[in-house]
Scaffold this motif. Structure first.
Motif, PDB file in Angstrom:
ATOM      1  N   LYS A  75       1.338   4.186  -3.118  1.00 14.10           N
ATOM      2  CA  LYS A  75       0.521   5.312  -2.657  1.00 14.10           C
ATOM      3  C   LYS A  75       0.489   6.476  -3.637  1.00 14.10           C
ATOM      4  O   LYS A  75      -0.483   7.255  -3.655  1.00 14.10           O
ATOM      5  N   ASP A  76       1.521   6.645  -4.448  1.00 12.13           N
ATOM      6  CA  ASP A  76       1.554   7.753  -5.398  1.00 12.13           C
ATOM      7  C   ASP A  76       1.129   7.339  -6.803  1.00 12.13           C
ATOM      8  O   ASP A  76       1.182   8.159  -7.732  1.00 12.13           O
TER       9      ASP A  76
ATOM     10  N   LEU B  51      -4.058   0.454  -7.249  1.00 15.06           N
ATOM     11  CA  LEU B  51      -4.029  -0.219  -5.950  1.00 15.06           C
ATOM     12  C   LEU B  51      -5.332  -0.974  -5.710  1.00 15.06           C
ATOM     13  O   LEU B  51      -5.311  -2.132  -5.257  1.00 15.06           O
TER      14      LEU B  51
ATOM     15  N   GLU C  38       0.835  -1.206   0.000  1.00 17.08           N
ATOM     16  CA  GLU C  38       0.000   0.000   0.000  1.00 17.08           C
ATOM     17  C   GLU C  38       0.869   1.255   0.000  1.00 17.08           C
ATOM     18  O   GLU C  38       0.584   2.218  -0.713  1.00 17.08           O
ATOM     19  N   TYR C  39       1.925   1.233   0.787  1.00 17.15           N
ATOM     20  CA  TYR C  39       2.836   2.378   0.824  1.00 17.15           C
ATOM     21  C   TYR C  39       3.561   2.534  -0.507  1.00 17.15           C
ATOM     22  O   TYR C  39       3.669   3.646  -1.048  1.00 17.15           O
TER      23      TYR C  39
ATOM     24  N   PRO D  89      -4.965   5.657  -7.986  1.00 23.92           N
ATOM     25  CA  PRO D  89      -5.637   4.846  -6.941  1.00 23.92           C
ATOM     26  C   PRO D  89      -6.322   3.600  -7.480  1.00 23.92           C
ATOM     27  O   PRO D  89      -6.431   2.597  -6.770  1.00 23.92           O
TER      28      PRO D  89
END
Length: 265
Positions: A160-161, A167, A156-157, A164
């Motif tokens: 993160k950029d 993910l 997830e980290y 979305p």
């Protein structure tokens, strides 16, 4: 048939070899290995058909190359050294590298380390601004999550950029447990990207004189065009090219042809 080489620290690295001709090593980016990336497997097969010996390996900590954390950029470069030794016979022999995404920054680090590399092909290396601190800060955050042993939080980290929906799609897919298991192997990706901000790039890459092709898609993320321009401006022998691709993905036949034409030329 899977083959193996042994790195300097005794870690066994699995790889496939296909074709005959000048050697090319495929350097995967994040969350890629032979059993989890059919597009690169297909591209390697097509590239071999253009007259090359293509080596596609499972990077340390992925697939059939298990390794304990921490996994470092230096170890990853040592793994490439072992593969190059396997493919070459004399001091004048060299191999080409295809670096996919963050695999491109690993390929740049390998070339800067002095490995015998003939040419570089780099696809959409996601570099932040030259001289910035984003890379080192991101690396510290990734390392803390890897050390905590939380695979979900690590991926997830790491994502993160990214858009979305990438993910969300990953978490909803059957491949999510595979992704979370390879979290420690993302440290070399992040470390190599941080390294590209550690000094002026023209200085950092002054020794990378090999012909280099820097590729981006016709439709791409905002970061990729400026990143490619920075690489070309900072290397003494690089040019930029474009592929009909979008969303950081390419079609295997087009990529194989672009690599083959550059390596032959």
């Amino acid at each position: 048939m899977t083959e193996y080489v042994t790195a300097a620290d005794g870690t066994r690295i699995a790889f496939d070899r296909e074709g005959s001709g000048p050697p090319v090593i495929l350097v995967d980016g994040a969350m890629q290995f032979r059993g989890f990336d059919p597009a690169t497997v297909e591209m390697g097969r097509l590239l071999a058909g253009h007259g090359f010996t293509v080596v596609h390996h499972d990077r340390r900590g992925r697939g059939e190359s298990p390794a304990d954390a921490p996994i470092t950029l230096a170890q990853t470069i040592d793994d490439l050294r072992a593969l190059i030794d396997e493919l070459t016979e004399g001091a004048d022999d060299a191999v080409a590298l295809f670096g996919n995404s963050s695999g491109g920054s690993i390929a740049l680090a390998a070339a800067a380390s002095g490995l015998p590399i003939s040419r570089l092909v780099l696809w959409e290396v996601p570099l932040d601004d030259e001289g910035g601190t984003e890379g080192s800060e991101f690396l510290a955050g990734l390392r803390s999550r890897v050390a905590a042993g939380d695979g979900d939080a690590t991926i997830e980290y790491f994502m993160k950029d990214m858009p979305p929906e990438w993910l969300a799609g990953s978490k909803a897919s059957p491949g999510w447990p595979i992704m979370t298991a390879m979290g420690p192997s993302l440290e070399p990706d992040s470390e190599s990207l941080a390294w590209t901000q550690s000094a002026p790039r023209a200085e950092l890459w002054a020794g990378i004189t090999q012909p280099t092709l820097v590729l981006v898609g016709e439709e791409t993320l905002d970061i990729m065009g400026p990143a490619a321009d920075s690489i070309v401006a900072s290397l003494p022998n690089a040019r930029k090219g474009t592929l009909p691709a979008a969303d950081h993905r390419w079609e295997p036949r087009s990529m194989a042809l672009a690599i083959a034409e550059f390596l032959v030329g």
